[in-house]
Write a protein that holds these residues in place. Structure first.
Motif, short mmCIF file in Angstrom:
data_model
loop_
_atom_site.label_atom_id
_atom_site.label_comp_id
_atom_site.label_asym_id
_atom_site.label_seq_id
_atom_site.Cartn_x
_atom_site.Cartn_y
_atom_site.Cartn_z
N PRO A 1 46.77 50.04 45.55
CA PRO A 1 46.41 50.63 44.25
C PRO A 1 44.96 50.33 43.89
O PRO A 1 44.31 49.45 44.48
CB PRO A 1 47.38 49.94 43.28
CG PRO A 1 48.53 49.50 44.12
CD PRO A 1 47.93 49.15 45.45
N ASN A 2 44.44 51.05 42.91
CA ASN A 2 43.08 50.81 42.45
C ASN A 2 42.91 49.35 42.04
O ASN A 2 43.78 48.77 41.37
CB ASN A 2 42.75 51.69 41.25
CG ASN A 2 42.46 53.12 41.65
OD1 ASN A 2 42.58 53.48 42.83
ND2 ASN A 2 42.08 53.94 40.70
N VAL A 3 41.81 48.76 42.47
CA VAL A 3 41.54 47.36 42.15
C VAL A 3 40.54 47.27 41.00
O VAL A 3 39.73 48.17 40.79
CB VAL A 3 41.03 46.59 43.38
CG1 VAL A 3 42.04 46.66 44.51
CG2 VAL A 3 39.67 47.10 43.83
N TYR A 4 40.63 46.16 40.27
CA TYR A 4 39.74 45.92 39.13
C TYR A 4 39.14 44.52 39.27
O TYR A 4 39.78 43.60 39.77
CB TYR A 4 40.52 46.02 37.81
CG TYR A 4 41.19 47.36 37.61
CD1 TYR A 4 40.52 48.41 36.98
CD2 TYR A 4 42.48 47.58 38.08
CE1 TYR A 4 41.13 49.64 36.81
CE2 TYR A 4 43.10 48.81 37.91
CZ TYR A 4 42.42 49.84 37.29
OH TYR A 4 43.03 51.07 37.13
N ILE B 1 38.13 36.96 48.63
CA ILE B 1 38.10 38.23 47.93
C ILE B 1 39.19 38.20 46.87
O ILE B 1 40.35 37.91 47.17
CB ILE B 1 38.31 39.41 48.90
CG1 ILE B 1 37.16 39.49 49.91
CG2 ILE B 1 38.42 40.73 48.12
CD1 ILE B 1 37.38 40.50 51.01
N LEU B 2 38.82 38.49 45.62
CA LEU B 2 39.77 38.46 44.51
C LEU B 2 39.68 39.77 43.74
O LEU B 2 38.61 40.38 43.64
CB LEU B 2 39.48 37.29 43.58
CG LEU B 2 39.65 35.88 44.15
CD1 LEU B 2 38.36 35.39 44.78
CD2 LEU B 2 40.10 34.91 43.06
N TYR B 3 40.81 40.16 43.15
CA TYR B 3 40.84 41.37 42.32
C TYR B 3 42.14 41.43 41.54
O TYR B 3 43.10 40.71 41.83
CB TYR B 3 40.68 42.64 43.18
CG TYR B 3 41.68 42.76 44.31
CD1 TYR B 3 42.95 43.28 44.10
CD2 TYR B 3 41.34 42.36 45.60
CE1 TYR B 3 43.86 43.38 45.15
CE2 TYR B 3 42.23 42.46 46.65
CZ TYR B 3 43.50 42.97 46.41
OH TYR B 3 44.40 43.06 47.44
N ASN B 4 42.15 42.31 40.53
CA ASN B 4 43.35 42.60 39.75
C ASN B 4 43.91 43.95 40.16
O ASN B 4 43.16 44.88 40.48
CB ASN B 4 43.04 42.63 38.26
CG ASN B 4 42.83 41.25 37.68
OD1 ASN B 4 43.74 40.44 37.64
ND2 ASN B 4 41.62 40.98 37.21
N ILE B 5 45.25 44.07 40.10
CA ILE B 5 45.93 45.35 40.27
C ILE B 5 46.85 45.56 39.07
O ILE B 5 47.57 44.64 38.66
CB ILE B 5 46.74 45.39 41.58
CG1 ILE B 5 45.80 45.60 42.77
CG2 ILE B 5 47.79 46.51 41.56
CD1 ILE B 5 46.48 45.66 44.12
N LEU B 6 46.83 46.76 38.51
CA LEU B 6 47.65 47.08 37.35
C LEU B 6 49.12 47.17 37.75
O LEU B 6 49.49 47.89 38.68
CB LEU B 6 47.19 48.40 36.74
CG LEU B 6 47.97 48.90 35.52
CD1 LEU B 6 47.79 47.96 34.33
CD2 LEU B 6 47.52 50.32 35.15
N LEU B 7 49.99 46.43 37.04
CA LEU B 7 51.43 46.49 37.27
C LEU B 7 52.09 47.48 36.33
O LEU B 7 52.88 48.33 36.73
CB LEU B 7 52.05 45.10 37.09
CG LEU B 7 51.57 44.01 38.06
CD1 LEU B 7 52.26 42.69 37.73
CD2 LEU B 7 51.86 44.41 39.51
#
Length: 353
Positions: free
Chosen positions: A95-98, A111-117
């Motif tokens: 999914p798109n990462v933020y 490498i770190l990122y957020n993914i919308l749940l």
């Protein structure tokens, strides 16, 4: 003039060559300034990138770029002079990462990122390459109040520290430590202790002292908050806190170490304001408005340089004129500045030491 909320990154290698990178209409473009011969090269190194990307510079002198392409794969590219290499990190699209972020620690990659749940809920991922294998961790599942705030990474002992927001109960800022030998994250520690809504974040960590700043809502407007902590083995202790600005729509607080002074700069109505401390946050100068920011278009640059570990880090970001006329704004000699008084209303809100 105007402040532009655009992501522009600058890296300086061990030969003092300068790389400037920015995203524009699906392309990541870089300008390379050769310090030896003065040559300037512009190149569109990536032509299928989503807007999320990040850079770091390694001990090998290479510039590392992590990004997500139009098919939702994660890629890692490296630049060395004019040579560019790229590899795909994902077997299938994600999914798109933020808040996509890369950190390098003695040749190891994080490498770190957020993914919308679901609405207002995100999962925070971490990938770690230890020169031999990739390891994946779910750091936390976080909730937001209105917007997804940034997080910060700091190098600490034998690993890294993550400072991030979570609104699962009330919105506060938390910290987790990652031990790269055990490849495990610690339990999270709550840093801030107030229930007011917050935005933005910047940190500087040196030895066991963490400097933290963010924008805090006071009577439906934003002021700059400063806090200083001592990091212990299993807890974190606040040593100082202070409201640093007037309550005037203040955003993007940014730390800078320069000539033995700790500067805290921010944006206030498209202008750059700042103040400094000569005693690690014990006391602070008056507020100064930098007049050049009233006459110039400015941007907040992400900055990384070689070497980055074992020495006192100067800053993660800084304000400057928009490319190509790059300059520092908000710290240094107090030339062409105006002192801004704290308003009486703001004085009553300041935490006195």
């Amino acid at each position: 003039m105007a402040f532009y909320n655009e992501k522009v990154s600058i890296a300086r290698d061990k030969s003092n060559n300068i790389y400037i990178l920015y995203w524009e209409e699906g392309k990541i473009i870089y300008n390379y300034f050769n310090n030896m011969n003065g040559e300037i090269i512009e190149n569109k190194i990536i032509t299928d990138a989503l807007e999320e990307y990040d850079i770091a510079i390694g001990m090998d002198g290479k510039i590392y770029i992590v990004y997500q392409n139009n098919y939702n794969h994660l890629f890692l590219a490296t630049i060395f002079g004019e040579k560019i290499d790229s590899i795909c990190l994902t077997v299938k699209p994600i999914p798109n990462v933020y808040n996509l972020t890369i950190a390098l620690d003695e040749g190891e990659i994080h490498i770190l990122y957020n993914i919308l749940l679901e609405e207002k809920e995100y999962r925070l991922y971490h990938h770690h390459y230890d020169k031999y294998d990739w390891y994946t961790n779910i750091i936390d599942e976080i909730k937001i109040s209105e917007v997804l705030n940034f997080f910060n990474i700091e190098y600490y002992q034998d690993g890294i520290i993550l400072i991030y927001y979570d609104s699962s109960q009330v919105e506060n800022i938390y910290m987790k430590k990652y031990n790269k030998k055990d490849k495990k994250w610690s339990d999270k520690l709550q840093i801030t202790k107030n229930s007011e809504d917050k935005l933005y974040i910047d940190t500087l960590l040196y030895d066991d002292i963490l400097h933290l700043t963010y924008s805090q809502y006071i009577e439906k407007n934003l002021a700059i908050k400063y806090e200083r902590f001592k990091i212990l083995e299993d807890r974190i202790v606040m040593e100082k806190e202070k409201i640093m600005s007037n309550t005037e729509n203040c955003s993007y607080p940014t730390f800078t170490y320069f000539e033995d002074k700790l500067w805290l700069s921010w944006i206030e109505y498209d202008n750059v304001l700042s103040r400094y401390s000569e005693d690690e946050g014990e006391s602070w100068s008056p507020i100064y408005l930098w007049n050049i920011s009233k006459r110039s278009d400015i941007v907040r640059y992400k900055y990384c340089e070689y070497p980055f570990k074992g020495t006192k880090k100067n800053f993660n970001y800084y304000f400057g004129k928009i490319y190509p006329e790059i300059s520092f704004i908000g710290f240094g000699p107090l030339v062409d500045v105006v002192e801004i008084p704290l308003k009486k209303k703001g004085l009553s809100m300041i935490s006195q030491f």
